[in-house]
Design a protein around this motif. Structure first.
Motif, PDB file in Angstrom:
ATOM      1  N   LEU A 154       0.802  -1.222   0.000  1.00 35.70           N
ATOM      2  CA  LEU A 154       0.000   0.000   0.000  1.00 35.70           C
ATOM      3  C   LEU A 154       0.832   1.268   0.000  1.00 35.70           C
ATOM      4  O   LEU A 154       0.293   2.366  -0.159  1.00 35.70           O
ATOM      5  N   GLY A 155       2.131   1.142   0.208  1.00 33.78           N
ATOM      6  CA  GLY A 155       2.983   2.325   0.267  1.00 33.78           C
ATOM      7  C   GLY A 155       2.835   3.106   1.556  1.00 33.78           C
ATOM      8  O   GLY A 155       3.222   4.275   1.633  1.00 33.78           O
ATOM      9  N   ASP A 156       2.278   2.468   2.608  1.00 33.18           N
ATOM     10  CA  ASP A 156       2.105   3.118   3.911  1.00 33.18           C
ATOM     11  C   ASP A 156       3.370   2.891   4.739  1.00 33.18           C
ATOM     12  O   ASP A 156       3.428   2.034   5.615  1.00 33.18           O
ATOM     13  N   ARG A 157       4.368   3.707   4.445  1.00 33.43           N
ATOM     14  CA  ARG A 157       5.665   3.521   5.099  1.00 33.43           C
ATOM     15  C   ARG A 157       5.632   4.091   6.511  1.00 33.43           C
ATOM     16  O   ARG A 157       5.340   5.276   6.697  1.00 33.43           O
ATOM     17  N   PRO A 158       5.912   3.274   7.526  1.00 33.86           N
ATOM     18  CA  PRO A 158       5.878   3.766   8.907  1.00 33.86           C
ATOM     19  C   PRO A 158       7.081   4.659   9.195  1.00 33.86           C
ATOM     20  O   PRO A 158       8.195   4.384   8.744  1.00 33.86           O
ATOM     21  N   ASP A 159       6.841   5.734   9.964  1.00 33.02           N
ATOM     22  CA  ASP A 159       7.957   6.581  10.352  1.00 33.02           C
ATOM     23  C   ASP A 159       8.657   5.991  11.568  1.00 33.02           C
ATOM     24  O   ASP A 159       8.281   4.935  12.085  1.00 33.02           O
ATOM     25  N   ARG A 160       9.686   6.677  12.021  1.00 27.97           N
ATOM     26  CA  ARG A 160      10.498   6.152  13.111  1.00 27.97           C
ATOM     27  C   ARG A 160       9.699   5.987  14.391  1.00 27.97           C
ATOM     28  O   ARG A 160       9.840   4.989  15.112  1.00 27.97           O
ATOM     29  N   ASN A 161       8.830   6.959  14.695  1.00 30.46           N
ATOM     30  CA  ASN A 161       8.041   6.882  15.917  1.00 30.46           C
ATOM     31  C   ASN A 161       7.087   5.694  15.897  1.00 30.46           C
ATOM     32  O   ASN A 161       6.889   5.017  16.910  1.00 30.46           O
ATOM     33  N   ARG A 162       6.468   5.448  14.737  1.00 31.83           N
ATOM     34  CA  ARG A 162       5.549   4.315  14.635  1.00 31.83           C
ATOM     35  C   ARG A 162       6.286   2.993  14.758  1.00 31.83           C
ATOM     36  O   ARG A 162       5.812   2.054  15.398  1.00 31.83           O
ATOM     37  N   LEU A 163       7.459   2.911  14.127  1.00 36.27           N
ATOM     38  CA  LEU A 163       8.250   1.686  14.249  1.00 36.27           C
ATOM     39  C   LEU A 163       8.684   1.453  15.693  1.00 36.27           C
ATOM     40  O   LEU A 163       8.653   0.320  16.190  1.00 36.27           O
ATOM     41  N   LEU A 164       9.070   2.526  16.359  1.00 31.52           N
ATOM     42  CA  LEU A 164       9.453   2.414  17.766  1.00 31.52           C
ATOM     43  C   LEU A 164       8.259   1.984  18.608  1.00 31.52           C
ATOM     44  O   LEU A 164       8.375   1.128  19.488  1.00 31.52           O
ATOM     45  N   GLY A 165       7.085   2.571  18.314  1.00 32.13           N
ATOM     46  CA  GLY A 165       5.881   2.191  19.039  1.00 32.13           C
ATOM     47  C   GLY A 165       5.533   0.730  18.850  1.00 32.13           C
ATOM     48  O   GLY A 165       5.163   0.029  19.799  1.00 32.13           O
ATOM     49  N   LEU A 166       5.661   0.236  17.607  1.00 31.84           N
ATOM     50  CA  LEU A 166       5.397  -1.170  17.345  1.00 31.84           C
ATOM     51  C   LEU A 166       6.373  -2.069  18.097  1.00 31.84           C
ATOM     52  O   LEU A 166       6.004  -3.125  18.606  1.00 31.84           O
ATOM     53  N   GLY A 167       7.631  -1.635  18.156  1.00 35.03           N
ATOM     54  CA  GLY A 167       8.618  -2.398  18.904  1.00 35.03           C
ATOM     55  C   GLY A 167       8.273  -2.478  20.381  1.00 35.03           C
ATOM     56  O   GLY A 167       8.403  -3.538  21.014  1.00 35.03           O
ATOM     57  N   VAL A 168       7.812  -1.355  20.938  1.00 31.88           N
ATOM     58  CA  VAL A 168       7.413  -1.334  22.347  1.00 31.88           C
ATOM     59  C   VAL A 168       6.195  -2.226  22.576  1.00 31.88           C
ATOM     60  O   VAL A 168       6.103  -2.939  23.579  1.00 31.88           O
ATOM     61  N   ILE A 169       5.255  -2.193  21.635  1.00 30.60           N
ATOM     62  CA  ILE A 169       4.068  -3.046  21.747  1.00 30.60           C
ATOM     63  C   ILE A 169       4.456  -4.518  21.769  1.00 30.60           C
ATOM     64  O   ILE A 169       3.980  -5.294  22.604  1.00 30.60           O
TER      65      ILE A 169
END
Length: 304
Positions: A123-138
């Motif tokens: 879909l081209g929905d590239r996650p930014d750094r904050n979202r990637l960090l949030g996913l890692g924390v989750i």
């Protein structure tokens, strides 16, 4: 500019509300399903039949009216594969080998990871750094919720774990698929229910061993109402709305709330007391959700 910001904020708010309502219903789902299995009167096949028999009947008029308009048969089959009978059979069958808490850990984690990857590359929905960090924390928080149980996994629990992984992969297909086809939430929900009913129920009655006619009527009706209306229709509709408003990757984040909600609901319903590590895990998941939803913004340097 103010109107644009208000519109964006309204979209974000509504997406979060829909996601939370879906998470609440799905958080109750492992607890309710476990009740049916613990009583040894219903099987995963019976629970799946009740879910889509009720939901499919309710939503059949919509499909008769709209058909596969705008989506097509391949898209409809993808939806049914991702959120329909295959997903239900995989996850509920997994509960026969591993605890419900493990399902709450493994399935959402795999779904989030694969939805993010699919949203990025398809879909081209590239996650930014904050979202990637949030996913890692989750993922960290979700892992903590059942770390002690996973560390002491007994014989055959690995079979349940594999089924939960497969279930998470199915759900990721539905998450990305609804966004790819820009599916109307109610239409997508109806396709899942009706196609699952049409394909699964004949196989269930011909080749299965239906217990829904011999199980206690109160238990059958309760499971039919919760599975067929609450979990299959309302929760899926709320979730699809959240995906439509927030995107596939952000919408998938709400699955991370399911373990925490299940832990809370299991206390009064199943008498399960959460451990300290489970409480810590729920807190970490909440913090990660805030980051993954993009509610935490990094500081931007002003241009001179």
């Amino acid at each position: 500019m103010d109107q644009v910001l208000k519109a964006e904020q309204s979209t974000l708010t509504m997406g979060i509300i829909y996601g939370l309502m879906a998470a609440l219903l799905w958080g109750a789902w492992p607890v309710v399903s476990s009740l049916g299995l613990q009583n040894q009167t219903l099987t995963p096949y019976d629970i799946t039949a009740l879910r889509f028999g009720v939901a499919g009947t309710i939503l059949l008029p919509l499909i008769l009216k709209r058909g596969f308009k705008g989506i097509g048969l391949p898209g409809g089959l993808l939806f049914a594969f991702g959120a329909g009978a295959p997903y239900m059979l995989l996850t509920v069958t997994g509960l026969n080998f591993a605890p419900a808490s493990h399902m709450g850990i493994i399935a959402p984690s795999c779904m989030m990871t694969l939805s993010t990857i699919g949203g990025w590359f398809i879909l081209g929905d590239r996650p930014d750094r904050n979202r990637l960090l949030g996913l890692g924390v989750i993922i960290l928080g979700v892992a903590l919720l059942g770390w002690s149980g996973l560390a002491m996994a007994g014989d055959n629990q690995w079979m349940g774990h594999l089924l939960f992984v497969a279930g998470g992969g199915c759900w990721a297909c539905y998450t990305v698929g609804t966004k790819y086809f820009k599916a109307d939430p109610l239409h997508a929900t109806a396709l899942v229910a009706v196609l699952s009913m049409v394909i699964y129920l004949p196989l269930y009655f011909i080749f299965g061993d239906p217990q829904i006619f011999v199980a206690p009527i109160k238990e059958t009706l309760f499971q039919a109402a919760f599975q067929g209306i609450g979990s299959a229709v309302l929760a899926l509709l709320f979730y699809t709305k959240a995906v439509a408003l927030l995107g596939a990757a952000k919408g998938a984040v709400f699955a991370a709330l399911v373990p925490g909600i299940a832990v809370i609901l299991a206390l009064p319903v199943l008498g399960e007391i959460p451990t300290t590590i489970e409480i810590i895990g729920v807190s970490i998941v909440t913090i990660g959700m805030i980051g993954a939803l993009g509610l935490i913004k990094g500081n931007k340097k002003k241009s001179t």
